[in-house]
Design a protein around this motif. Structure first.
Motif, PDB file in Angstrom:
ATOM      1  N   ARG A 144       0.843  -1.188  -0.034  1.00 61.12           N
ATOM      2  CA  ARG A 144       0.131  -0.156  -0.127  1.00 61.12           C
ATOM      3  C   ARG A 144       0.837   1.461   0.194  1.00 61.12           C
ATOM      4  O   ARG A 144       0.451   2.284  -0.751  1.00 61.12           O
ATOM      5  CB  ARG A 144      -0.894  -0.034   1.117  1.00 61.12           C
ATOM      6  CG  ARG A 144      -1.931   1.082   1.341  1.00 61.12           C
ATOM      7  CD  ARG A 144      -2.534   0.894   2.452  1.00 61.12           C
ATOM      8  NE  ARG A 144      -3.782   1.865   2.569  1.00 61.12           N
ATOM      9  CZ  ARG A 144      -4.571   2.224   3.514  1.00 61.12           C
ATOM     10  NH1 ARG A 144      -4.270   1.642   4.844  1.00 61.12           N
ATOM     11  NH2 ARG A 144      -5.179   3.190   3.514  1.00 61.12           N
ATOM     12  N   THR A 145       1.893   1.439   0.904  1.00 66.36           N
ATOM     13  CA  THR A 145       2.857   2.482   0.725  1.00 66.36           C
ATOM     14  C   THR A 145       3.525   2.693  -0.440  1.00 66.36           C
ATOM     15  O   THR A 145       3.503   3.992  -0.935  1.00 66.36           O
ATOM     16  CB  THR A 145       3.877   2.306   1.928  1.00 66.36           C
ATOM     17  OG1 THR A 145       3.091   1.753   3.055  1.00 66.36           O
ATOM     18  CG2 THR A 145       4.678   3.546   2.121  1.00 66.36           C
TER      19      THR A 145
ATOM     20  N   ARG B 129       2.373   1.779  -3.387  1.00 64.01           N
ATOM     21  CA  ARG B 129       1.528   2.260  -4.667  1.00 64.01           C
ATOM     22  C   ARG B 129       1.221   3.594  -4.230  1.00 64.01           C
ATOM     23  O   ARG B 129       1.065   4.437  -5.334  1.00 64.01           O
ATOM     24  CB  ARG B 129       0.238   1.308  -4.165  1.00 64.01           C
ATOM     25  CG  ARG B 129       0.394   0.013  -4.628  1.00 64.01           C
ATOM     26  CD  ARG B 129      -0.919  -0.817  -4.536  1.00 64.01           C
ATOM     27  NE  ARG B 129      -0.689  -2.063  -4.711  1.00 64.01           N
ATOM     28  CZ  ARG B 129      -1.239  -2.765  -5.936  1.00 64.01           C
ATOM     29  NH1 ARG B 129      -1.828  -2.096  -6.581  1.00 64.01           N
ATOM     30  NH2 ARG B 129      -1.143  -4.147  -6.154  1.00 64.01           N
ATOM     31  N   VAL B 130       0.970   4.133  -2.958  1.00 62.40           N
ATOM     32  CA  VAL B 130       0.652   5.441  -2.725  1.00 62.40           C
ATOM     33  C   VAL B 130       1.762   6.439  -3.250  1.00 62.40           C
ATOM     34  O   VAL B 130       1.462   7.603  -3.773  1.00 62.40           O
ATOM     35  CB  VAL B 130       0.087   5.772  -1.378  1.00 62.40           C
ATOM     36  CG1 VAL B 130       0.059   7.305  -0.915  1.00 62.40           C
ATOM     37  CG2 VAL B 130      -0.994   5.077  -1.018  1.00 62.40           C
TER      38      VAL B 130
ATOM     39  N   GLY C   9       2.036   6.359  -6.856  1.00 59.37           N
ATOM     40  CA  GLY C   9       1.003   7.387  -7.558  1.00 59.37           C
ATOM     41  C   GLY C   9       1.083   8.639  -7.286  1.00 59.37           C
ATOM     42  O   GLY C   9       0.800   9.533  -8.279  1.00 59.37           O
ATOM     43  N   LEU C  10       1.410   9.028  -6.171  1.00 56.92           N
ATOM     44  CA  LEU C  10       1.555  10.596  -5.888  1.00 56.92           C
ATOM     45  C   LEU C  10       2.669  11.276  -6.514  1.00 56.92           C
ATOM     46  O   LEU C  10       2.893  12.279  -7.083  1.00 56.92           O
ATOM     47  CB  LEU C  10       1.849  10.874  -4.348  1.00 56.92           C
ATOM     48  CG  LEU C  10       0.466  10.681  -3.613  1.00 56.92           C
ATOM     49  CD1 LEU C  10       0.808  10.592  -2.194  1.00 56.92           C
ATOM     50  CD2 LEU C  10      -0.716  11.625  -4.025  1.00 56.92           C
TER      51      LEU C  10
ATOM     52  N   GLY D 205      -0.932   7.505 -12.813  1.00 46.59           N
ATOM     53  CA  GLY D 205      -0.555   7.154 -11.167  1.00 46.59           C
ATOM     54  C   GLY D 205      -1.892   7.313 -10.490  1.00 46.59           C
ATOM     55  O   GLY D 205      -1.784   7.000  -9.053  1.00 46.59           O
ATOM     56  N   LEU D 206      -2.842   7.690 -11.000  1.00 46.73           N
ATOM     57  CA  LEU D 206      -4.244   7.316 -10.189  1.00 46.73           C
ATOM     58  C   LEU D 206      -4.766   5.949  -9.982  1.00 46.73           C
ATOM     59  O   LEU D 206      -5.332   5.563  -8.912  1.00 46.73           O
ATOM     60  CB  LEU D 206      -5.372   8.088 -11.067  1.00 46.73           C
ATOM     61  CG  LEU D 206      -5.332   9.805 -11.114  1.00 46.73           C
ATOM     62  CD1 LEU D 206      -6.453  10.160 -12.000  1.00 46.73           C
ATOM     63  CD2 LEU D 206      -5.555  10.238  -9.795  1.00 46.73           C
TER      64      LEU D 206
ATOM     65  N   LEU E 112      -2.517   4.722  -6.885  1.00 44.82           N
ATOM     66  CA  LEU E 112      -3.046   5.487  -5.678  1.00 44.82           C
ATOM     67  C   LEU E 112      -4.135   5.108  -5.235  1.00 44.82           C
ATOM     68  O   LEU E 112      -4.477   5.000  -4.102  1.00 44.82           O
ATOM     69  CB  LEU E 112      -3.176   7.107  -6.094  1.00 44.82           C
ATOM     70  CG  LEU E 112      -3.536   7.953  -4.990  1.00 44.82           C
ATOM     71  CD1 LEU E 112      -2.663   7.996  -3.995  1.00 44.82           C
ATOM     72  CD2 LEU E 112      -3.835   9.382  -5.778  1.00 44.82           C
TER      73      LEU E 112
ATOM     74  N   GLY F   4      -4.173   1.665  -3.758  1.00 49.59           N
ATOM     75  CA  GLY F   4      -3.515   1.890  -2.341  1.00 49.59           C
ATOM     76  C   GLY F   4      -4.334   2.388  -1.247  1.00 49.59           C
ATOM     77  O   GLY F   4      -4.422   1.974  -0.156  1.00 49.59           O
ATOM     78  N   VAL F   5      -5.006   3.424  -1.765  1.00 47.97           N
ATOM     79  CA  VAL F   5      -6.282   4.022  -0.766  1.00 47.97           C
ATOM     80  C   VAL F   5      -7.213   3.157  -0.333  1.00 47.97           C
ATOM     81  O   VAL F   5      -7.548   2.909   0.831  1.00 47.97           O
ATOM     82  CB  VAL F   5      -6.737   5.158  -1.366  1.00 47.97           C
ATOM     83  CG1 VAL F   5      -8.053   5.919  -0.458  1.00 47.97           C
ATOM     84  CG2 VAL F   5      -5.612   6.648  -1.603  1.00 47.97           C
TER      85      VAL F   5
END
Length: 63
Positions: free
Chosen positions: A10-11, A13-14, A17-18, A36-37, A40, A43-44
């Protein structure tokens, strides 16, 4: 929709993405950075639909 994305996954991916979105906004990589969305969002929401057919889970299994 059960969570199938773990904390480390998750980390990554976020952050990825950012980073892609930020690079797009600065004009460094063009419109492709809006992809990148996807990491993101996965991950969210802690859910990756691509993992389903393969039975992959990077999160801990609750017993």
């Amino acid at each position: 929709m059960k969570a199938n994305v773990g904390t480390i996954d998750r980390t990554i991916r976020v952050v990825l993405g950012l980073g892609l979105i930020a690079a797009t906004l600065m004009g460094a990589i063009g419109p492709w950075g809006w992809l990148g969305l996807v990491p993101l969002a996965t991950g969210v929401f802690r859910f990756c639909p691509v993992y389903l057919p393969f039975g992959i889970r990077t999160c801990a299994v609750k017993r």
